[in-house]
Enzyme design. Structure first.
Site, PDB file in Angstrom:
ATOM      1  N   ASP A 198      61.152   9.785 -31.806  1.00 23.53           N
ATOM      2  CA  ASP A 198      60.574   9.062 -32.932  1.00 23.53           C
ATOM      3  C   ASP A 198      61.721   8.613 -33.826  1.00 23.53           C
ATOM      4  O   ASP A 198      62.583   9.427 -34.184  1.00 23.53           O
ATOM      5  CB  ASP A 198      59.604   9.951 -33.708  1.00 23.53           C
ATOM      6  N   ASP A 228      57.396   2.942 -33.057  1.00 24.05           N
ATOM      7  CA  ASP A 228      58.810   3.347 -32.941  1.00 24.05           C
ATOM      8  C   ASP A 228      58.931   4.658 -32.173  1.00 24.05           C
ATOM      9  O   ASP A 228      59.862   5.433 -32.393  1.00 24.05           O
ATOM     10  CB  ASP A 228      59.451   3.467 -34.323  1.00 24.05           C
TER      11      ASP A 228
END
Length: 656
Positions: free
Chosen positions: A261, A304
Site C-alpha cells: 500500500d 494504490d
C-alpha cells in the site's frame, strides 16, 4: 470479350486464399490424374503394339511414363509442404504450362497412331483421347485456366480431326464429343464459380472468427489486466495465486504473498493532480516489474494497492531483505516534467505454510502484516510470523468481546494533566480510554483501540468516550480544558465527525474548552479528508492538537495547511533530553516552530526533575508526564481541584 477470355485462361494470383485452396485441391488429385494417363496410355500402346512403329508404341510412351513417374515422386515428397503465396502461384503456373505441354503431346502422339491398324484400333484412338481428356479435365476442375486450356488444346483438334475424317461414325462421335465438351465447360465454369465462392465464404468466416477471437482476447485482456499499468489485475492475481499455490504444494517449493500500500499517494494526487498520480502508479508498476527476474509476480489490485507473489526457496529473513529492497525502490523520487513527487510503500508478506495453505488465509495474514507496517513501520516490510498469529488470535478474542460489550458500562476514562511550567498549575486534562471487560478483564488501550478499528466499531466507541469526557469536564473549573483523542479511522470518517459535533453541541460545553488530538499518521493516511474534518472542528472553536509530532511521516508543508492550535512533542525525544545535545536541539527546533506558527507546544513523557529542568531551559511551558502525574480517575481530579490550584500537591503526586 478478349479480355474476359484471357481472364478465364489466367491463374488468379491476386487472391492468396484462392491460390492456396486451388493448390491444395489439385495436390489431392495428382495421383488419380497420372493413374488415368498411364493406364489409358498403356492400353492404347498394347492394342497398337506390332501394328505401329516401335517409336510410337514403345519409345514415346516410355518418355511419357518417365515424366508421369517423376511427377508422382515429386508429389509424394512435397504433398505436405506449406508454400508461400508466391511459391504456390509459381506451382500453379508451372502446372498450367505442363498441362498444356502434356495435353498437346498426348494428343499428337495418339493421333499419330490413327493411320495404323484397323477400324477397331482407330476407334480406340478416339476413345482414348475423349476418355483421357474428359477424366483429366475433371481432375483439373479446381484449376479453371488449366482445364480450359486442356479442353482447347486436345478436344479442339480432336473434333476437327474426326469431324472431317469422312467416316459418318467418327463424324457423329466428333459432334457428340463437341456437345459434351460444351456441357463440360459449363459444368466446369459453374463448379469453379461455386468453388471460388466457397473459398471466399471460408475467408470471410475465418476473418469473422479471427475478429471474434481478437475481441475475446481483448475482453480477456481487459478482464485480467489493469488498464493503467498493464499489470495483472486483482482477478488475474487471484487466479495466478491459486495456480502457483497448487504447483508449490505439488512440488514442495516455497511461495509468499505480498501486499503493498502506497504511503502518501493521496497527497500527491491532491497536490499535483490525477494525471501525475496516474503516471506515478505506472512508474510504481514498472519498478515492481523490474523485480520479475527475482521470481516475483507483480499485480495492481486497485487504487494504490499492489500485490506480489514470491516463488522459490524462501525464509522470513530472505523475504524481509527482498521486501526492503522493494520498499527502497519505491521510495526513490518520481520526477515528471520537472516536478518531484515522493511516496513510500508499506509491504506485508505472508509465507505458505507458516501463515496458512489457502489463498484466503495468505491474503488475510499478508493484510494483517501490512496493517502492522502502516501502523508502526511505514515504508518498510513486515513478514507475518508466529507472534503475529498469536496477536491475531488475541485480536479476534478482543473483537468478539468488543462486539458484545456494553460500552456505557465497561468503558471508562482516565485523565492525565497538562501542566503550565510557569505557574505549576493544571491547564488541561487529556482523556484516555480504558476498558475492563467482564469476560476477559482489563485490556490495554493500544490493544482494544486497534481491535475496534479492525472490527469497524471504533466510531461507536469514540462517541461513547466523548460523552463521558464531556460529562467529566462539567465538573472542572472553567479554565481547565479537555483534550480527546481521535483514532486514525475517526478523523477520516464523516459519519463519526458528524456524530461527535452533535454530541459536543448537545453537551452545553463551550467548544473553546475542547481540543481534539490527532496523530501525524492519521492525518497523512488521507490528508484531504482528514484536513476537511479537522477544519470542521476548528470552525466550531475546538482546538486541534497534532500528537506524537516528529515520529510520523508528514512534512511541514502539510502541517502548515492544518488549523493547529497545539503541537505535542513525542516522548521519544525526552528520554535523554538532559544529556543528549541532539535531542535538545530537536526539541528546541520544534518549540520555536510551534511559536512561529502560533501553536502551543506540549512536551510529553518527562519522568525526572532533570528532564523538566532541561525542558524549561529550552523554553517549554506546557508539559505532560509521569513526573507530574500518571493518568488518574475522575474522582482523583476532583479531589485535587478541591484542595489546590497547583500540580505540586503531595496528594496528587501519590496517585502516580
Amino acid at each position: 470479350m478478349f479480355r474476359n477470355l484471357r481472364a478465364l485462361l489466367t491463374i488468379e494470383a491476386g487472391d492468396p486464399d484462392l491460390v492456396q485452396a486451388q493448390l491444395a485441391a489439385f495436390t489431392k488429385q495428382v495421383p488419380l490424374l497420372y493413374f488415368m494417363l498411364v493406364t489409358n496410355t498403356v492400353a492404347l500402346t498394347v492394342t497398337h503394339f506390332g501394328a505401329a512403329p516401335a517409336l510410337l508404341t514403345l519409345y514415346i510412351p516410355s518418355m511419357l511414363y518417365a515424366v508421369s513417374l517423376f511427377r508422382l515422386v515429386h508429389w509424394w515428397f512435397s504433398r505436405h509442404k506449406r508454400y508461400t503465396h508466391e511459391e504456390a502461384t509459381g506451382r500453379l503456373r508451372s502446372t498450367y504450362r505442363l498441362t498444356a505441354l502434356l495435353g498437346a503431346g498426348f494428343c499428337a502422339w495418339s493421333l499419330s497412331l490413327y493411320p495404323y491398324g484397323d477400324a477397331y484400333q482407330q476407334s480406340h484412338v478416339a476413345f482414348y483421347i475423349a476418355n483421357t481428356v474428359i477424366g483429366c479435365i475433371f481432375c483439373l476442375m479446381h484449376l479453371r485456366a488449366a482445364a480450359l486450356a486442356l479442353t482447347a488444346i486436345v478436344l479442339g483438334p480432336f473434333t476437327i480431326f474426326f469431324g472431317t475424317s469422312g467416316n459418318p461414325v467418327f463424324t457423329a462421335l466428333a459432334l457428340n464429343v463437341a456437345l459434351v465438351t460444351a456441357a463440360m465447360v459449363f459444368i466446369l465454369l459453374t463448379y469453379y464459380r461455386d468453388f471460388r465462392a466457397l473459398i471466399q465464404s471460408q475467408k470471410e468466416l475465418t476473418a469473422r472468427q479471427a475478429e471474434t477471437q481478437r475481441l475475446s482476447d481483448e475482453n480477456h485482456r481487459l478482464a485480467n489486466l489493469d488498464s493503467l499499468t498493464n499489470l495483472p489485475n486483482r482477478r488475474q492475481f487471484r487466479a495466478e495465486l491459486e495456480k502457483r499455490l497448487a504447483r508449490a504444494e505439488k512440488n514442495g517449493t516455497g511461495l509468499g504473498l505480498g501486499l503493498i500500500d502506497l504511503d502518501g499517494f493521496k497527497p500527491v494526487n491532491d497536490t499535483f493532480g490525477h494525471s501525475i498520480g496516474d503516471r506515478l502508479l505506472i512508474e510504481v508498476g514498472e519498478r515492481l516489474t523490474a523485480f520479475a527476474d527475482r521470481n516475483i509476480f507483480p499485480a495492481r489490485l486497485g487504487g494504490d494497492e499492489f500485490g506480489l507473489i514470491f516463488e522459490g526457496t524462501l525464509d522470513p529473513d530472505q523475504l524481509d531483505a527482498l521486501g526492503e529492497e522493494i520498499c527502497t525502490a519505491l521510495q526513490e523520487p518520481y520526477v515528471f516534467s520537472g516536478q518531484a513527487a515522493r511516496v513510500s510503500g508499506s509491504l506485508g508478506i505472508s509465507i505458505l505454510g507458516e501463515a496458512g495453505t489457502t489463498a484466503d488465509r495468505l491474503f488475510d495474514r499478508a493484510d494483517f502484516a501490512l496493517y502492522l507496517a502502516k501502523q508502526n513501520f511505514r515504508g518498510t516490510t513486515v513478514v507475518f510470523s508466529a507472534e503475529h498469529e498469536a496477536e491475531i488470535s488475541e485480536q479476534g478474542r478482543i473483537q468478539q468481546a468488543l462486539r458484545a460489550a456494553d460500552f456505557d458500562k465497561e468503558m471508562y476514562l482516565a485523565f492525565q494533566p497538562m501542566v503550565n511550567a510557569d505557574t505549576n498549575g493544571i491547564s488541561a486534562y487529556e482523556a484516555l480510554a480504558r476498558w475492563k471487560s467482564p469476560t476477559i478483564g482489563t485490556v490495554a488501550p493500544g490493544v482494544f483501540i486497534r481491535a475496534a478499528e479492525r472490527a469497524g466499531i471504533i466510531g461507536k466507541l469514540t462517541e461513547v468516550l466523548m460523552r463521558k469526557a464531556l460529562e467529566a469536564v462539567q465538573t472542572w473549573p472553567e479554565h481547565i480544558r479537555l483534550s480527546v483523542n481521535l483514532s486514525t479511522r475517526d478523523v477520516v470518517s464523516n459519519k463519526t465527525v458528524d456524530a461527535l459535533l452533535d454530541i459536543i453541541a448537545q453537551s452545553g460545553i463551550d467548544p473553546a474548552r475542547l481540543d481534539i488530538e490527532v496523530t501525524e499518521t492519521a492525518v497523512m493516511r488521507n490528508f484531504t479528508l482528514a484536513a476537511e474534518n479537522i477544519r470542521r472542528f476548528a470552525e466550531r472553536g475546538i482546538g486541534v492538537a497534532l500528537d506524537d509530532f516528529g515520529t510520523g511521516h508528514s512534512s511541514l508543508s502539510y502541517v502548515h495547511k492544518l488549523p493547529l492550535t497545539k503541537i505535542k512533542i513525542d516522548r521519544s525525544f525526552i528520554v535523554d533530553i538532559a544529556t543528549n545535545e541532539l535531542s535538545r536541539s530537536i526539541v528546541k527546533t520544534i518549540v520555536d516552530l510551534s511559536r512561529n506558527v502560533g501553536c502551543v507546544c506540549v512536551v510529553e513523557g518527562m519522568e525526572t526533575a532533570e528532564q523538566v529542568a532541561a525542558l524549561r531551559a529550552l523554553g517549554c511551558r506546557m508539559m505532560q508526564g509521569y513526573y507530574f502525574a500518571r493518568p488518574q480517575k475522575l474522582e482523583d481530579t476532583l479531589a485535587y481541584q478541591a484542595t489546590a490550584e497547583t500540580i505540586l500537591n503531595p496528594v496528587l503526586r501519590k496517585t502516580g
